[in-house]
Structures are given as structure tokens and as C-alpha cells.
Design a protein around this motif. Structure first.
Motif, PDB file in Angstrom:
ATOM      1  N   ALA A   1      -3.499  -4.451  -6.835  1.00 16.08           N
ATOM      2  CA  ALA A   1      -3.381  -3.220  -6.036  1.00 16.08           C
ATOM      3  C   ALA A   1      -2.831  -2.080  -6.894  1.00 16.08           C
ATOM      4  CB  ALA A   1      -2.469  -3.460  -4.838  1.00 16.08           C
ATOM      5  N   ALA A   2      -1.885  -2.380  -7.751  1.00 18.94           N
ATOM      6  CA  ALA A   2      -1.299  -1.317  -8.592  1.00 18.94           C
ATOM      7  C   ALA A   2      -2.341  -0.792  -9.581  1.00 18.94           C
ATOM      8  CB  ALA A   2      -0.072  -1.857  -9.325  1.00 18.94           C
ATOM      9  N   ILE A   3      -3.107  -1.694 -10.171  1.00 21.20           N
ATOM     10  CA  ILE A   3      -4.130  -1.246 -11.135  1.00 21.20           C
ATOM     11  C   ILE A   3      -5.232  -0.461 -10.414  1.00 21.20           C
ATOM     12  CG2 ILE A   3      -5.902  -2.040 -12.775  1.00 21.20           C
ATOM     13  CD1 ILE A   3      -3.958  -4.283 -13.560  1.00 21.20           C
TER      14      ILE A   3
ATOM     15  N   ASN B   1       0.827  -1.216   0.000  1.00 22.57           N
ATOM     16  CA  ASN B   1       0.000   0.000   0.000  1.00 22.57           C
ATOM     17  C   ASN B   1       0.854   1.257   0.000  1.00 22.57           C
ATOM     18  OD1 ASN B   1      -2.262  -1.533  -0.023  1.00 22.57           O
ATOM     19  ND2 ASN B   1      -2.618  -1.425   2.185  1.00 22.57           N
ATOM     20  N   TYR B   2       1.939   1.200   0.746  1.00 22.65           N
ATOM     21  CA  TYR B   2       2.854   2.348   0.775  1.00 22.65           C
ATOM     22  C   TYR B   2       3.414   2.571  -0.626  1.00 22.65           C
ATOM     23  CZ  TYR B   2       6.630   5.431   2.330  1.00 22.65           C
ATOM     24  OH  TYR B   2       7.465   6.511   2.507  1.00 22.65           O
ATOM     25  N   PHE B   3       3.771   1.476  -1.277  1.00 24.32           N
ATOM     26  CA  PHE B   3       4.323   1.577  -2.633  1.00 24.32           C
ATOM     27  C   PHE B   3       3.309   2.211  -3.596  1.00 24.32           C
ATOM     28  CE2 PHE B   3       4.451  -0.270  -6.901  1.00 24.32           C
ATOM     29  CZ  PHE B   3       5.637   0.305  -7.347  1.00 24.32           C
ATOM     30  N   THR B   4       2.075   1.697  -3.591  1.00 24.99           N
ATOM     31  CA  THR B   4       1.107   2.215  -4.578  1.00 24.99           C
ATOM     32  C   THR B   4       0.788   3.684  -4.300  1.00 24.99           C
ATOM     33  OG1 THR B   4      -0.733   1.343  -3.291  1.00 24.99           O
ATOM     34  CG2 THR B   4       0.046  -0.014  -5.131  1.00 24.99           C
ATOM     35  N   GLU B   5       0.810   4.069  -3.036  1.00 21.74           N
ATOM     36  CA  GLU B   5       0.489   5.462  -2.718  1.00 21.74           C
ATOM     37  C   GLU B   5       1.653   6.416  -3.002  1.00 21.74           C
ATOM     38  OE1 GLU B   5      -1.350   6.016   1.064  1.00 21.74           O
ATOM     39  OE2 GLU B   5      -1.532   8.186   0.781  1.00 21.74           O
ATOM     40  N   TYR B   6       2.851   6.050  -2.571  1.00 29.85           N
ATOM     41  CA  TYR B   6       3.957   7.022  -2.611  1.00 29.85           C
ATOM     42  C   TYR B   6       5.013   6.763  -3.690  1.00 29.85           C
ATOM     43  CZ  TYR B   6       1.994   8.343   1.874  1.00 29.85           C
ATOM     44  OH  TYR B   6       1.134   8.746   2.865  1.00 29.85           O
TER      45      TYR B   6
ATOM     46  N   MET C   1       4.595 -14.828   0.782  1.00 29.69           N
ATOM     47  CA  MET C   1       3.670 -14.179   1.724  1.00 29.69           C
ATOM     48  C   MET C   1       2.687 -13.330   0.927  1.00 29.69           C
ATOM     49  SD  MET C   1       6.012 -12.891   4.900  1.00 29.69           S
ATOM     50  CE  MET C   1       7.140 -11.925   3.947  1.00 29.69           C
ATOM     51  N   LEU C   2       3.185 -12.813  -0.203  1.00 31.99           N
ATOM     52  CA  LEU C   2       2.385 -11.908  -1.031  1.00 31.99           C
ATOM     53  C   LEU C   2       2.288 -12.514  -2.428  1.00 31.99           C
ATOM     54  CD1 LEU C   2       1.105  -9.079  -0.755  1.00 31.99           C
ATOM     55  CD2 LEU C   2       3.215  -8.124  -1.673  1.00 31.99           C
ATOM     56  N   CYS C   3       1.058 -12.494  -2.942  1.00 32.88           N
ATOM     57  CA  CYS C   3       0.804 -13.128  -4.235  1.00 32.88           C
ATOM     58  C   CYS C   3       0.967 -12.074  -5.351  1.00 32.88           C
ATOM     59  CB  CYS C   3      -0.628 -13.646  -4.169  1.00 32.88           C
ATOM     60  SG  CYS C   3      -1.166 -14.386  -5.659  1.00 32.88           S
ATOM     61  N   PRO C   4       1.587 -12.426  -6.480  1.00 27.43           N
ATOM     62  CA  PRO C   4       1.759 -11.423  -7.543  1.00 27.43           C
ATOM     63  C   PRO C   4       0.431 -10.858  -8.043  1.00 27.43           C
ATOM     64  CG  PRO C   4       2.387 -13.623  -8.324  1.00 27.43           C
ATOM     65  CD  PRO C   4       2.203 -13.722  -6.848  1.00 27.43           C
ATOM     66  N   LYS C   5      -0.618 -11.691  -7.999  1.00 30.47           N
ATOM     67  CA  LYS C   5      -1.930 -11.188  -8.458  1.00 30.47           C
ATOM     68  C   LYS C   5      -2.436 -10.075  -7.534  1.00 30.47           C
ATOM     69  CE  LYS C   5      -3.325 -15.137 -11.092  1.00 30.47           C
ATOM     70  NZ  LYS C   5      -3.638 -16.534 -10.978  1.00 30.47           N
ATOM     71  N   GLU C   6      -2.124 -10.208  -6.261  1.00 28.49           N
ATOM     72  CA  GLU C   6      -2.516  -9.182  -5.284  1.00 28.49           C
ATOM     73  C   GLU C   6      -1.757  -7.882  -5.590  1.00 28.49           C
ATOM     74  OE1 GLU C   6      -1.993 -11.135  -1.524  1.00 28.49           O
ATOM     75  OE2 GLU C   6      -2.935  -9.492  -0.417  1.00 28.49           O
ATOM     76  N   VAL C   7      -0.496  -8.023  -5.948  1.00 30.98           N
ATOM     77  CA  VAL C   7       0.335  -6.848  -6.244  1.00 30.98           C
ATOM     78  C   VAL C   7      -0.169  -6.158  -7.511  1.00 30.98           C
ATOM     79  CG1 VAL C   7       2.687  -6.085  -6.792  1.00 30.98           C
ATOM     80  CG2 VAL C   7       2.337  -7.906  -5.115  1.00 30.98           C
ATOM     81  N   VAL C   8      -0.415  -6.951  -8.536  1.00 32.80           N
ATOM     82  CA  VAL C   8      -0.902  -6.385  -9.802  1.00 32.80           C
ATOM     83  C   VAL C   8      -2.261  -5.717  -9.577  1.00 32.80           C
ATOM     84  CG1 VAL C   8      -1.761  -7.055 -12.098  1.00 32.80           C
ATOM     85  CG2 VAL C   8       0.445  -7.928 -11.273  1.00 32.80           C
TER      86      VAL C   8
ATOM     87  N   LYS D   1      -5.911   8.385 -11.781  1.00 33.74           N
ATOM     88  CA  LYS D   1      -5.277   8.401 -13.107  1.00 33.74           C
ATOM     89  C   LYS D   1      -4.497   9.688 -13.363  1.00 33.74           C
ATOM     90  CE  LYS D   1      -8.044   4.989 -15.420  1.00 33.74           C
ATOM     91  NZ  LYS D   1      -9.063   4.595 -16.314  1.00 33.74           N
ATOM     92  N   LYS D   2      -4.891  10.721 -12.664  1.00 36.31           N
ATOM     93  CA  LYS D   2      -4.151  11.986 -12.848  1.00 36.31           C
ATOM     94  C   LYS D   2      -2.776  11.911 -12.188  1.00 36.31           C
ATOM     95  CE  LYS D   2      -7.698  15.421 -13.521  1.00 36.31           C
ATOM     96  NZ  LYS D   2      -8.811  15.771 -12.639  1.00 36.31           N
ATOM     97  N   GLY D   3      -2.732  11.227 -11.064  1.00 39.22           N
ATOM     98  CA  GLY D   3      -1.475  11.172 -10.298  1.00 39.22           C
ATOM     99  C   GLY D   3      -0.543  10.043 -10.738  1.00 39.22           C
ATOM    100  N   ILE D   4      -1.102   9.010 -11.383  1.00 38.27           N
ATOM    101  CA  ILE D   4      -0.262   7.875 -11.802  1.00 38.27           C
ATOM    102  C   ILE D   4      -0.397   7.711 -13.315  1.00 38.27           C
ATOM    103  CG2 ILE D   4       0.235   5.421 -11.502  1.00 38.27           C
ATOM    104  CD1 ILE D   4      -1.218   5.558  -8.773  1.00 38.27           C
ATOM    105  N   ALA D   5       0.620   8.134 -14.035  1.00 41.48           N
ATOM    106  CA  ALA D   5       0.552   8.034 -15.504  1.00 41.48           C
ATOM    107  C   ALA D   5       0.742   6.577 -15.922  1.00 41.48           C
ATOM    108  CB  ALA D   5       1.631   8.914 -16.122  1.00 41.48           C
ATOM    109  N   ILE D   6       0.292   6.291 -17.132  1.00 47.08           N
ATOM    110  CA  ILE D   6       0.308   4.900 -17.603  1.00 47.08           C
ATOM    111  C   ILE D   6       1.734   4.328 -17.683  1.00 47.08           C
ATOM    112  CG2 ILE D   6       0.236   5.583 -20.054  1.00 47.08           C
ATOM    113  CD1 ILE D   6      -1.716   2.645 -18.716  1.00 47.08           C
ATOM    114  N   ASN D   7       2.725   5.166 -18.006  1.00 46.11           N
ATOM    115  CA  ASN D   7       4.098   4.630 -18.112  1.00 46.11           C
ATOM    116  C   ASN D   7       4.618   4.128 -16.763  1.00 46.11           C
ATOM    117  OD1 ASN D   7       4.307   7.494 -17.351  1.00 46.11           O
ATOM    118  ND2 ASN D   7       6.512   7.198 -17.456  1.00 46.11           N
ATOM    119  N   GLN D   8       4.138   4.763 -15.670  1.00 44.87           N
ATOM    120  CA  GLN D   8       4.567   4.315 -14.333  1.00 44.87           C
ATOM    121  C   GLN D   8       3.978   2.926 -14.053  1.00 44.87           C
ATOM    122  OE1 GLN D   8       6.568   6.543 -13.275  1.00 44.87           O
ATOM    123  NE2 GLN D   8       5.850   8.468 -14.147  1.00 44.87           N
ATOM    124  N   LEU D   9       2.693   2.800 -14.340  1.00 48.24           N
ATOM    125  CA  LEU D   9       2.004   1.537 -14.054  1.00 48.24           C
ATOM    126  C   LEU D   9       2.541   0.416 -14.943  1.00 48.24           C
ATOM    127  CD1 LEU D   9      -0.337   0.073 -12.582  1.00 48.24           C
ATOM    128  CD2 LEU D   9      -1.768   0.673 -14.543  1.00 48.24           C
ATOM    129  N   GLU D  10       2.628   0.706 -16.247  1.00 43.92           N
ATOM    130  CA  GLU D  10       3.090  -0.337 -17.181  1.00 43.92           C
ATOM    131  C   GLU D  10       4.507  -0.788 -16.818  1.00 43.92           C
ATOM    132  OE1 GLU D  10       4.942  -2.452 -20.155  1.00 43.92           O
ATOM    133  OE2 GLU D  10       5.570  -0.391 -19.884  1.00 43.92           O
TER     134      GLU D  10
END
Ligand SMILES: Cc1cc2nc3c(=O)[nH]c(=O)nc-3n(C[C@H](O)[C@H](O)[C@H](O)COP(=O)(O)OP(=O)(O)OC[C@H]3O[C@@H](n4cnc5c(N)ncnc54)[C@H](O)[C@@H]3O)c2cc1C
Ligand code: SF4
Length: 514
Positions: A288-290, A242-247, A279-286, A297-306
Motif C-alpha cells: 500500500a505504501a509503494i 489507507n489513512y496513513f498512506t494518504e495523510y 490482522m494486517l500483513c506486513p506485505k499488505e502495508v508495504v 510521486k510529487k506528493g510523497i518524496a522517496i525519503n518518506q517512503l524509504e
């Protein structure tokens, strides 16, 4: 005591997946077994943080299983009944309880896979192996995907994964209109820019630390066992996510390749240990990021997510597929026949080369370096200097908290050292001081001069870069991605080339003093 349990289920240290179907209903006739054994602590010199993190996360996992109503036996390193190997401990329990069936989850390491297969084949009771239910792909899926195709290009596999799992897709097209935004993802950290501080969790691993040191296990690196900051259970892993996706995600792509003397993780997620221990599943990570991107969408551009998703569903799954396709040959490949010994300063960080001093120093301090530090600093130098890939693997397999052979050897021997002759990469990842200066501030306070090639204070990377390409001309000059390198080299005056090779030769003969 006999017949209290019918089934013995072995759980390995990197199988901490609480969501596995094994645990979805409780069965009093099943005994789960977890153990700390010398056969796992001694095959390489692990970083002390890595050894403590695995033991503490395993203990937490066994406690969580018991709290959910399962029967779990956790054998500590110093337990007098611990026979220090999976096989010997399983044998004891099978006999003790009159166990009728032995079950395990498929190991991700070839070595353990072979050992457990051999163990089961000589058992007089029945046995069964289960999937770990962690990865997107099956072990053989990459091999099947590339069967009949030319090459094993990661990009093709990644696109297939996006389509198959409908990750960031608009029908058949990628969201954002492009599959790859790498060109937008290569910025250096500006002088005025301070990244978010990495989230440091609060854990205490003193008990594990004392067990390990008392047993005199050879480890490397430093630790503060009373202030241990890596995640040790699923809840903490989610906190880090969560810290990662936010900050961090909002600038992950932009500064993905950046390095800086004051920062040890920049915008990287530091989720590799949580994922590799499962401990953490990759599907959970993907997911959460999406979700974070969809909400902002304004704060996270597509190049960051991709850029981030490519690492998880692309590189991570790809490396695992390559491992199962190419092992056991892969771990002995040495395409360039590199034989030089790893300099001692890889174990201490005591070198005058600032980039290496810093990257190794932070690895010893945190059991972590991000991808570009591993690839373009420590890996790049080992490749240019012609270090034996066995030594290089031994170092990488021990020093990083996330190092498990399936993902270590494919990255080290494959991507970084090109010892696989081009299975994982279409050309060796090499760079001179130009690249390192472009991506970092390392050169600013270095003993060596990044602009010089031949003088006594010339940056060693500069001459070693050319020496490497000259030495391996026969193997590399036909690679069209390197044609520019050879054209530049051939255009230089013969006397300049000679002086560069002379300086490289000096560096190679005095590696320990650089
Ligand atoms: C020489 C070398 C050795 C490496 N050894 C390991 C290793 O032992 N264990 C390991 O997990 N990774 C290894 N990597 C890959 C990568 O460097 C680490 O996964 C990453 O640095 C972990 O930090 P992070 O979680 O902050 O990653 P981020 O940059 O935040 O990336 C997110 C996730 O993507 C995955 N990922 C990213 N790059 C790769 C990759 N090349 N291969 C596989 N997964 C990837 C990881 O799970 C990572 O957690 C190695 C890379 C190199 C060049
Ligand atoms: S000058 Fe060379 S050795 Fe020094 S930091 Fe730069 S690249 Fe590294």
C-alpha cells in the motif's frame, strides 16, 4: 458428540491472520479453538486498552471464521468451562470430541513456543505446527544470513531484504540512488505546523471491559470502552493503513523523530497493533505504501517512503530474527548490571520532568507512544538512571497496545537499554536535554532548566548523561562511536566534572522526587 471433530486447531490471540492457508477451504472435521485465559492476562500488568483490544479483535476473528463456514469455539474469560490455560482447555476438548490430531501455528513468543512443544510431546495423539504465514522471514533466516559474518548490523540485513524481496529496487540498485535517507528525517515540528489528526475508529469494547474488570485482572492506564479507537478487524486495519498512506506518509520521514506536547502520534502509522496481532500483513502495508508513492510521486518524496519501509522490512523483521537467534538468554541480559528500581512515577506520569510526564501520560491515556518517545525519553531516562532491565521490560511489555515479547524485549533490553551489550545497536542510545530540546517542545514549559547541569533546577538528563558515561567508561570508552563523548568529558575542568557527578548523585538518590 464423540468423533464429530477429528482435528483441533488452536489459534492464539496474536494469530488473527484471515488470509492464512488454514482458512482457504472449510473442513467440517476441524474445530478451531480460541480462548481468553488468565495465563495470558496475568503474566504482566497489561494496559486496559491492550487487554480489551486483543479480546475484541479475537472475538471478531472467531465470528469471521464462523461466518465463513468454519467451526470455531471461543472460550470467554468467564465461561464456566474455561480452565484458564491453553493446555487444560485443549485437553478437555480432545477428550470430549475424541480428537485425533492437534494443530497450532508457531507462536511468536519463546515462552508459548516451549509450552506448546512440551504439550505436544506428552500428547497421545499426533500434532503438527504450521507457519503463521505473516512475516517476510522465517524464524532462523536472520541467523543464517549473518552466519560467518562479523556483527549483526541491521543495515546489512535491511539491504538484503530489499534485494531479496525486490522492494524499492531498480535492478540491483536502490530506487533514489541511496539505501538510507535518515539524515533528511530529523526535523522538529515547526510552531506553525499542525499534523493531521490521528484517525480514531468507532468501536465499543464495553463487554470485554466488563469481563476484565469483573475478573479483577490487574491492568493499567485509562479507557473509554464506548469510544474505542484502535482497529479490531482487518477492514478497520486497512482503513487505518489507507489513512496513513494518504495523510501521514507524505511527511512520515521528515517528522519521524519529532515530539510535541499537543500531538500523540504526529505522522506515525499506529499500525503496530494491527500488524502484531496479524490482522494486517506486513506485505499488505508495504504494498500500500509503494502504491501510494507510485500514484503520487510529487506528493510523497522517496525519503518518506524509504523511512517507512525501513521500519517494516528492516527493523521489524530484524528484531524478530534477533529474538529467535538469542532467546532465551536475551531476556536476562544485563550488560551494565543495572539494579535500580523503576521510579513509581512511571506508572502515573507524576514527575516534574515535562518530557517524561508527557510521554508517560500519553502512554497511559492511549496505550501508545511513538518510537522516539519510547527510545529517547522513557528508555533514555531508565538507561541513564541505571534501572534494572527486568523492571523496564515489565513496564514496556504491559503499557503498549503493540507489546508482545518478541518485539518488546529486543527493543527494550536491546536497542533501548543496551543490556545486550551491543547485539542490536552499535552504541547505547543516550541523549541529554540538548537532544530532547532539538526534537520537541517539551523543555519549553518544564520545571527544570535544560541549559543547566549542576544547579538545583538543572535538567536531570544533563548530569545523568555524563554520570552514565563516566560510570561505564571501562565498557564504553573503546567504542569509536563514543570517542567524541569521552574527549569532551575529559576536556572539562575537574571541578566541573565533580559538580556534574554530584548533581547526578543527588538525582539518583532522589529519583522518586524528580
Ligand atoms: C523501548 C522500546 C520498546 C518498544 N516496544 C515495542 C513493542 O512492544 N511492540 C512493537 O511493535 N514495537 C515496539 N517498539 C518499536 C516502535 O517503537 C513501535 O513499533 C512503534 O512505535 C509503533 O508505532 P507505529 O505503528 O505508529 O510505528 P511507525 O513509526 O508508523 O512505524 C511503522 C511500523 O514499523 C515497525 N517498527 C518501527 N520501529 C520498529 C522497531 N524498532 N522494531 C520493530 N518494529 C518497528 C512497527 O511495526 C510499526 O508499526 C519499541 C521501541 C522501543 C524503543
Ligand atoms: S528540561 Fe530536561 S526534564 Fe525538562 S523537558 Fe527538557 S529534557 Fe525533559
Amino acid at each position: 458428540m464423540k468423533n464429530k471433530y477429528k482435528t483441533l486447531r488452536l489459534i492464539l490471540g496474536d494469530q488473527l491472520n484471515l488470509q492464512h492457508s488454514w482458512y482457504q477451504h472449510q473442513d467440517a472435521s476441524v474445530l478451531y479453538l480460541m480462548m481468553e485465559v488468565r495465563s495470558e492476562t496475568d503474566y504482566v500488568w497489561h494496559h486496559i486498552q491492550k487487554a480489551c483490544a486483543f479480546f475484541a479483535a479475537m472475538e471478531n476473528f472467531s465470528e469471521a471464521l464462523n461466518a465463513n463456514g468454519n467451526n470455531t469455539l471461543y472460550l470467554k474469560l468467564d465461561d464456566p468451562s474455561n480452565k484458564q490455560s491453553f493446555e487444560a482447555n485443549c485437553d478437555t476438548l480432545i477428550k470430549k470430541y475424541g480428537i485425533e490430531k492437534f494443530e497450532y501455528q508457531l507462536p511468536d513468543e519463546y515462552r508459548l513456543d516451549e509450552n506448546l512443544k512440551a504439550y505436544c510431546s506428552q500428547l497421545s495423539i499426533s500434532s503438527q505446527a504450521y507457519d503463521t504465514e505473516h512475516f517476510y522471514t522465517e524464524r532462523e533466516e536472520l541467523g543464517t544470513f549473518f552466519s560467518g559474518k562479523k556483527g549483526l548490523l541491521m543495515e546489512n540485513f535491511y539491504r538484503e531484504m530489499r534485494k531479496k524481496h525486490q522492494v524499492l529496487m531498480a535492478g540491483k540498485e536502490p530506487v533514489g540512488g541511496k539505501w538510507n535517507f535518515d539524515e533528511e528525517n530529523r526535523s522538529k515540528l515547526p510552531k506553525s505546523h499542525k499534523p493531521h489528526a490521528p484517525l480514531l475508529l468507532h468501536n465499543n469494547v464495553r463487554a470485554q471491559y466488563e469481563r476484565i474488570t469483573k475478573a479483577e485482572i490487574k491492568t493499567i492506564g485509562t479507557i473509554n470502552p464506548d469510544h474505542f479507537y484502535w482497529p479490531l478487524n482487518h477492514k478497520q486495519a486497512v482503513e487505518l493503513l489507507n489513512y496513513f498512506t494518504e495523510y501521514c506518509l507524505p511527511l512520515f520521514g521528515t517528522f519521524q523523530d519529532a515530539m510535541h506536547t499537543d500531538e500523540w502520534s504526529i505522522y506515525h502509522s499506529r499500525l503496530s497493533f494491527a500488524m502484531n496481532s496479524k490482522m494486517l500483513c506486513p506485505k499488505e502495508v508495504v504494498g500500500a505504501a509503494i502504491a501510494a508513492w507510485e500514484q503520487n510521486k510529487k506528493g510523497i518524496a522517496i525519503n518518506q517512503l524509504e523511512g517507512f519501509l525501513r521500519q517494516i522490512i528492516g527493523w521489524r523483521e530484524y528484531m524478530r530474527g534477533i529474538y529467535w537467534l538469542k532467546m532465551p538468554e536475551f531476556e536476562t541480559m544485563n550488560c551494565f548490571d543495572h539494579q535500580r528500581k523503576l521510579p513509581d512515577w512511571y506508572w502515573t506520569g507524576k514527575t516534574k520532568m515535562n518530557c517524561l510526564k508527557h510521554s508517560i501520560g500519553q502512554s497511559l491515556e492511549h496505550a501508545y507512544a511513538h518510537h522516539i518517545q519510547r527510545l529517547m525519553i522513557t528508555g533514555n531516562f531508565a538507561l541513564l538512571a541505571g534501572i534494572n532491565p527486568d523492571d523496564v521490560d515489565f513496564w514496556y511489555l504491559g503499557i503498549y497496545i503493540d507489546a508482545i515479547q518478541w518485539v518488546e524485549v529486543t527493543n527494550t533490553r536491546g536497542m533501548s537499554q543496551y543490556a545486550d551489550g551491543g547485539i542490536t545497536g552499535s552504541k547505547p542510545y543516550t541523549g541529554s536535554a540538548n537532544y530532547i530540546h532539538k526534537q520537541s517542545n517539551y523543555c519549553e514549559n518544564c520545571h527544570y532548566d535544560r541549559t543547566k547541569k549542576t544547579e538545583d533546577n538543572a535538567c536531570p538528563f544533563n548530569s545523568l548523561y555524563w554520570d552514565f558515561h563516566d560510570r561505564h567508561r571501562e565498557k564504553l570508552s573503546l567504542n569509536f562511536r563514543l570517542s567524541m563523548v569521552y574527549r569532551l568529558w575529559d576536556k572539562m575542568a575537574a571541578s566541573d566534572r565533580e559538580a556534574i557527578l554530584l548533581r547526578a548523585n543527588y538525582c539518583l538518590e532522589h529519583l522518586e522526587e524528580l
